[in-house]
Design an enzyme around this catalytic site. Structure first.
Site, PDB file in Angstrom:
ATOM      1  N   LYS A 146       0.848  -1.201   0.000  1.00  0.00           N
ATOM      2  CA  LYS A 146       0.000   0.000   0.000  1.00  0.00           C
ATOM      3  C   LYS A 146       0.878   1.243   0.000  1.00  0.00           C
ATOM      4  O   LYS A 146       0.620   2.201  -0.732  1.00  0.00           O
ATOM      5  CB  LYS A 146      -0.957  -0.013   1.196  1.00  0.00           C
ATOM      6  CG  LYS A 146      -2.107  -0.978   0.985  1.00  0.00           C
ATOM      7  CD  LYS A 146      -2.826  -1.375   2.251  1.00  0.00           C
ATOM      8  CE  LYS A 146      -3.794  -2.524   1.928  1.00  0.00           C
ATOM      9  NZ  LYS A 146      -4.381  -3.161   3.101  1.00  0.00           N
TER      10      LYS A 146
ATOM     11  N   GLN B 188      -5.719  -2.180   9.162  1.00  0.00           N
ATOM     12  CA  GLN B 188      -5.358  -3.458   8.540  1.00  0.00           C
ATOM     13  C   GLN B 188      -5.983  -4.616   9.321  1.00  0.00           C
ATOM     14  O   GLN B 188      -5.781  -4.745  10.520  1.00  0.00           O
ATOM     15  CB  GLN B 188      -3.822  -3.591   8.494  1.00  0.00           C
ATOM     16  CG  GLN B 188      -3.331  -4.835   7.785  1.00  0.00           C
ATOM     17  CD  GLN B 188      -3.707  -4.863   6.301  1.00  0.00           C
ATOM     18  OE1 GLN B 188      -3.528  -3.883   5.593  1.00  0.00           O
ATOM     19  NE2 GLN B 188      -4.223  -5.984   5.838  1.00  0.00           N
TER      20      GLN B 188
ATOM     21  N   ASP C  43     -11.702   1.881   2.762  1.00  0.00           N
ATOM     22  CA  ASP C  43     -11.965   0.449   2.568  1.00  0.00           C
ATOM     23  C   ASP C  43     -13.451   0.202   2.284  1.00  0.00           C
ATOM     24  O   ASP C  43     -13.818  -0.868   1.811  1.00  0.00           O
ATOM     25  CB  ASP C  43     -11.579  -0.318   3.842  1.00  0.00           C
ATOM     26  CG  ASP C  43     -10.319  -1.147   3.664  1.00  0.00           C
ATOM     27  OD1 ASP C  43      -9.938  -1.399   2.505  1.00  0.00           O
ATOM     28  OD2 ASP C  43      -9.729  -1.542   4.687  1.00  0.00           O
TER      29      ASP C  43
END
Ligand code: NAD
Length: 284
Positions: free
Chosen positions: A53, A97, A120
């Site tokens: 990322k 995460q 997300d």
């Protein structure tokens, strides 16, 4: 005839180029899109995702910040960090995460992220937007998978789409996105009876199960679009949920693993972050 390969490396490069142009345009207006990733603990797979990322941010000119927290961090500490990032004007996208260590409440942490910074697309508000077809943030993996499906140029309206797997991050949002494309959608899962009877009807088949070689050629309709979301490790090698070698002789289109949907997930994360920064710019 062998299926056409839907190449995640090519498509993700296309998306990243577009993000790069948008980031450059925002920089001219004095805004650098920023993505913050919170990593709790030191799970090696998560470390790798977080590194990728960061690399994606660098490639596209975005600001990347990784907040590393000890595996023993408390829920209060995690939520305090999310609050700080919510208030930070340099950060447009926040990602926690997953998976989090078992003692932490994942749902509560995700609910703390401001919906507009939830790149997300896991916040309940964004899940609601997806459900109702209103503007919100769409989860990266199904969004990337849909991009690949649309790249076939097929008219999706009225097509039979079958999704295997009903997780909140892949299966369910994938089904909603296909429904928005006017597909007739069947969502299969571990309790589905006679799974192959469903999959054999599929013009579009998406596998998000997490079992290597789960989708075999006899489960696939001739000429189907087959999207393999699975990431499995067998004898140290990464493979998907689909028996690629056999299914590619029957499908019309197929995604490989590696080099398929996984590449799209990161590209869509960058794209969602650019969207979030553009929305901020518009509001200002
Ligand atoms: P999950 O474990 O949350 O869900 C798996 C789903 O598979 C469940 O809904 C379950 O009902 C279904 N399932 C299990 N056994 C089944 C069976 N025998 N028949 C039918 N359905 C069955 O997993 P997830 O988070 O949705 O991930 C699925 C896979 O996708 C995993 O391999 C994961 O690593 C991968 N993944 C890839 C990306 C990417 O970027 N490519 C992103 C997220 C997840």
């Amino acid at each position: 005839m062998s299926a056409q390969i839907l190449d995640g490396i090519v498509f993700s490069a296309e998306i990243k180029e577009d993000v790069k142009r948008r980031v450059a345009a925002m920089k001219e207006q004095g805004v650098i899109p920023g993505l913050a990733v919170i990593l709790v603990g030191d799970d090696p797979a998560s470390e790798l995702y977080v590194r990728n990322k960061g690399k994606g941010c660098e490639e596209t000119g975005m600001l990347s910040r990784t907040i590393r927290m000890n595996a023993a961090a408390t829920q209060e500490e995690l939520e305090a960090e999310i609050d700080r990032l919510n208030r930070d004007p340099a950060i447009h996208g926040i990602l926690v995460q997953l998976p989090l260590p078992g003692h932490l409440d994942e749902a509560a942490a995700l609910a703390k992220i401001l919906p507009e910074k939830d790149v997300d697309g896991f916040h309940l508000i964004n899940a609601g937007h997806l459900m109702t077809g209103t503007e919100g943030v769409t989860p990266c993996t199904p969004k990337g998978a849909l991009y690949m499906i649309r790249s076939t140029g097929e008219d999706l309206s009225g097509k039979e789409a079958v999704v295997i797997g009903r997780s909140n991050i892949v299966g369910k949002p994938m089904a909603m996105l296909l429904l928005q494309q006017n597909c007739t959608v069947t969502l299969c899962h571990s309790r589905t009876k006679n799974l192959a009877e469903h999959t054999r009807r599929a013009d579009i088949l998406v596998a998000a199960v997490g079992k290597a070689g789960f989708v075999t050629a006899d489960m696939v309709k001739e000429g189907a679009i087959v999207i393999d979301v699975g990431i499995n490790r067998v004898d140290g090698k990464v493979c998907g949920d689909v028996d690629f070698e056999k299914v590619k002789e029957k499908a019309g289109w197929i995604t490989p693993v590696p080099g398929g949907v996984g590449r799209m997930t990161i590209a869509m994360l960058l794209s969602n972050t650019a969207d979030a920064a553009e929305r901020t710019l518009k509001r200002e």
